[in-house]
Design a protein around this motif. Sequence first.
Motif, short mmCIF file in Angstrom:
data_model
loop_
_atom_site.label_atom_id
_atom_site.label_comp_id
_atom_site.label_asym_id
_atom_site.label_seq_id
_atom_site.Cartn_x
_atom_site.Cartn_y
_atom_site.Cartn_z
N SER A 173 0.84 -1.19 0.00
CA SER A 173 0.00 0.00 0.00
C SER A 173 0.87 1.24 0.00
N LYS A 174 0.44 2.28 -0.72
CA LYS A 174 1.17 3.54 -0.69
C LYS A 174 1.06 4.20 0.68
N THR A 175 -0.09 4.00 1.32
CA THR A 175 -0.35 4.66 2.60
C THR A 175 -0.90 3.66 3.60
N TYR A 176 -0.39 3.71 4.82
CA TYR A 176 -0.97 2.98 5.95
C TYR A 176 -1.44 3.99 6.99
N CYS A 177 -2.70 3.86 7.42
CA CYS A 177 -3.23 4.64 8.53
C CYS A 177 -3.57 3.65 9.64
N LEU A 178 -2.79 3.66 10.71
CA LEU A 178 -2.87 2.62 11.73
C LEU A 178 -3.23 3.24 13.07
N ASN A 179 -4.34 2.81 13.64
CA ASN A 179 -4.80 3.33 14.93
C ASN A 179 -5.38 2.17 15.72
N PHE A 180 -4.60 1.58 16.58
CA PHE A 180 -5.05 0.41 17.33
C PHE A 180 -4.17 0.24 18.56
N SER A 181 -4.58 -0.63 19.46
CA SER A 181 -3.73 -1.06 20.57
C SER A 181 -3.33 -2.50 20.31
N LEU A 182 -2.13 -2.83 20.74
CA LEU A 182 -1.60 -4.18 20.52
C LEU A 182 -1.63 -4.95 21.83
N ASP A 183 -1.94 -6.24 21.76
CA ASP A 183 -2.07 -7.02 22.99
C ASP A 183 -0.74 -7.52 23.54
N ASP A 184 0.37 -7.14 22.89
CA ASP A 184 1.70 -7.52 23.35
C ASP A 184 2.55 -6.25 23.42
N SER A 185 2.79 -5.77 24.63
CA SER A 185 3.52 -4.50 24.80
C SER A 185 5.00 -4.63 24.47
N ASN A 186 5.52 -5.85 24.35
CA ASN A 186 6.94 -6.06 24.06
C ASN A 186 7.22 -6.27 22.57
N TYR A 187 6.18 -6.37 21.77
CA TYR A 187 6.37 -6.66 20.35
C TYR A 187 6.91 -5.42 19.61
N LYS A 188 7.86 -5.65 18.72
CA LYS A 188 8.41 -4.59 17.88
C LYS A 188 8.39 -5.04 16.42
N TYR A 189 7.90 -4.16 15.54
CA TYR A 189 7.90 -4.47 14.10
C TYR A 189 9.17 -3.86 13.52
N ARG A 190 10.07 -4.72 13.02
CA ARG A 190 11.40 -4.27 12.60
C ARG A 190 11.65 -4.43 11.10
N GLU A 191 10.60 -4.69 10.33
CA GLU A 191 10.76 -4.90 8.90
C GLU A 191 10.42 -3.64 8.12
N SER A 192 10.74 -3.65 6.83
CA SER A 192 10.39 -2.52 5.97
C SER A 192 8.88 -2.48 5.77
N LEU A 193 8.31 -1.28 5.82
CA LEU A 193 6.87 -1.13 5.63
C LEU A 193 6.49 -1.09 4.16
N GLY A 194 7.40 -0.62 3.31
CA GLY A 194 7.13 -0.59 1.87
C GLY A 194 6.16 0.49 1.43
N CYS A 195 5.78 1.40 2.32
CA CYS A 195 4.81 2.44 1.97
C CYS A 195 5.51 3.79 1.81
N GLU A 196 4.79 4.74 1.22
CA GLU A 196 5.31 6.09 1.06
C GLU A 196 4.81 7.02 2.16
N ASN A 197 3.64 6.71 2.70
CA ASN A 197 3.05 7.56 3.73
C ASN A 197 2.61 6.69 4.91
N LEU A 198 2.99 7.10 6.12
CA LEU A 198 2.63 6.33 7.31
C LEU A 198 2.01 7.27 8.34
N ASP A 199 0.82 6.88 8.82
CA ASP A 199 0.10 7.64 9.83
C ASP A 199 -0.19 6.69 11.00
N VAL A 200 0.44 6.93 12.15
CA VAL A 200 0.29 6.04 13.31
C VAL A 200 -0.33 6.82 14.45
N ASP A 201 -1.46 6.33 14.94
CA ASP A 201 -2.15 6.94 16.07
C ASP A 201 -2.38 5.84 17.11
#
Length: 326
Positions: A179-207
């Motif tokens: 996707s060109k754009t990711y709009c991500l607004n959520f809570s994760l059930d694992d507070s220790n998890y980290k996403y360390r890979e390339s997102l592949g998008c041009e626009n990222l919106d994290v709330d």
Amino acid sequence: MEEPPRIPKFRLLKYPFPLREEVIRNMEFMDAFYFSTLSKRSKRLVHNAKYPVISIDFMFETNSKDDRIRVATDDDLLNISLSDSNVPPVRYPNTFDGLKLASLINEPSDDYRRKLSAHLLFLFHFKEVSVHIERNIEHLHDLFLWSIRKTFHCIFVWPTRSISMKPEDLQFVLNSLESKTYCLNFSLDDSNYKYRESLGCENLDVDGSTQWLDTDDFLKRNPQMKELYIDDLPGKQVNDLLKQWINGKVIDLKNMYFFNPAGYPDEVILDGIVTMETKLTEQQAKNRLEDLDDGDNMVDIQRKIDGQFATVIFSPGGCFVEISHE
């Protein structure tokens, strides 16, 4: 007895190809859809006409009974129900029953939603194709849409606040789709998890929750990033992202917006960073940032590899970085 005169038939398929295309492009959206279900030839004709449509949005609502496809044309906004119910949701005006529309398509499928969606995506020239996920879907790998298309203009992931997203579901969305754009607004059930890979998008919106986003070497992993919008990111991580831009390679990044209702302390954001008086005028800054107030602090930073400048703007709403100057 004299027979009444017959109404002449409009034999569209016998007309020259450019005229047929023009006729189809001037049809109403649903008329073009109905015409495409008459035969394989009519389906191909609508496809070849490249009927232009502004957007198609696949809406996976909080309640699955309200799932729908939303189509925006130049003249109208219509909804196609994806619920198994024969009664379309009454809260959406101009709604068509997807089950009935799919029954008109003479193609085998074990899921009417897959058949209908594939037919629409084949027929029409959508300028934007987006996905809205507003609930946790238990079996993302089996969701019908992913088997039809894997590249989108925008993917929104906004499950309700009462639901925590699983890391494996987040990984599937970010790893399996483009996707060109990711709009991500959520809570994760694992507070220790980290996403360390390339997102592949041009626009990222994290709330919402941001702890899952690993910002170490973020710009190196995502050199195609153009716009970055993040809420409530700790100031030390903002500082690190600025240093990544200063010390990194040339990328197409245009701006980074870090929103924080409490604002960010200058000494934290600019710790260890050489600054200079900004080259961006206050009026230029206001043109790019509508809610800029008089007196907001602005300084410039410079990328080492090519000397490009960026303006760091501090306001009560956060810290904003404008990289492209006029």
